[in-house]
Motif scaffolding. Structure first.
Motif, PDB file in Angstrom:
ATOM      1  N   THR A  37       0.862  -1.178   0.000  1.00 12.34           N
ATOM      2  CA  THR A  37       0.000   0.000   0.000  1.00 12.34           C
ATOM      3  C   THR A  37       0.895   1.223   0.000  1.00 12.34           C
ATOM      4  N   ARG A  38       0.696   2.072  -0.987  1.00 12.93           N
ATOM      5  CA  ARG A  38       1.562   3.247  -1.146  1.00 12.93           C
ATOM      6  C   ARG A  38       1.343   4.244  -0.020  1.00 12.93           C
TER       7      ARG A  38
ATOM      8  N   ALA B  42      -2.846   8.876  -2.327  1.00  7.67           N
ATOM      9  CA  ALA B  42      -1.600   8.121  -2.449  1.00  7.67           C
ATOM     10  C   ALA B  42      -0.537   8.993  -3.108  1.00  7.67           C
TER      11      ALA B  42
END
Length: 158
Positions: A122-123, A132
């Motif tokens: 997950t960025r 993000a």
């Protein structure tokens, strides 16, 4: 004269960069246990520089989560992760490198960041926007930083 200096500087830079055979984060090869057998740089790690990476808040800041008796001169050792005393006896070089590169591959429930990973997670967010981050990510630490920390950890013997 200026052209000659620029040419010499360019050749020196090319020689330096072609000598440094750094493995990119997405090309790191690990085994089924997460161990990374091959050096990320082909250059031996520097344990003294490893101390700097481990204790610098702008770099690895390993002691924020791990206690290391040999580094008692530095303040604020954490208790989130295990003590790293005796790390050189507990783990082999490939295992330490694997943990540094991608902690989740070794300890799936760990809160330790993967210091040399740039994809497959997950960025992180873009500041406080709730969005993000855009564009390619850089690893938290350089390949040589990883090698330096591993070199230092291997010196920690019981």
């Amino acid at each position: 004269m200026k052209r000659h200096i620029i040419l010499v500087a360019g050749l020196a830079l090319a020689a330096t960069t072609s000598h440094a055979d750094v493995t990119s984060p997405d090309d790191v090869v690990s085994n089924e246990y997460g161990d990374v057998a091959e050096s990320l740089t082909g250059v031996p790690g520097n344990p003294t520089r490893g101390i700097e990476v481990m204790t610098d808040r702008g770099l690895g800041n390993c002691i924020a989560c791990h206690q290391v008796t040999a580094l008692d001169a530095y303040d604020f050792h954490g208790e989130v992760g295990p003590s790293l005393d005796g790390a050189g006896d507990r783990w082999e070089e490939a295992a330490l490198r694997g943990i540094m590169v991608n902690a989740k591959a070794v300890f799936p429930d760990s809160v330790m960041p993967s210091f040399y990973r740039v994809s497959g997670f997950t960025r992180p967010g873009d500041g406080y926007t709730g969005n993000a981050a855009e564009g390619p990510l850089s690893p938290i630490l350089s390949a040589q930083d990883i090698e330096d920390v591993v070199a230092y950890l291997l010196t920690l013997r019981d």
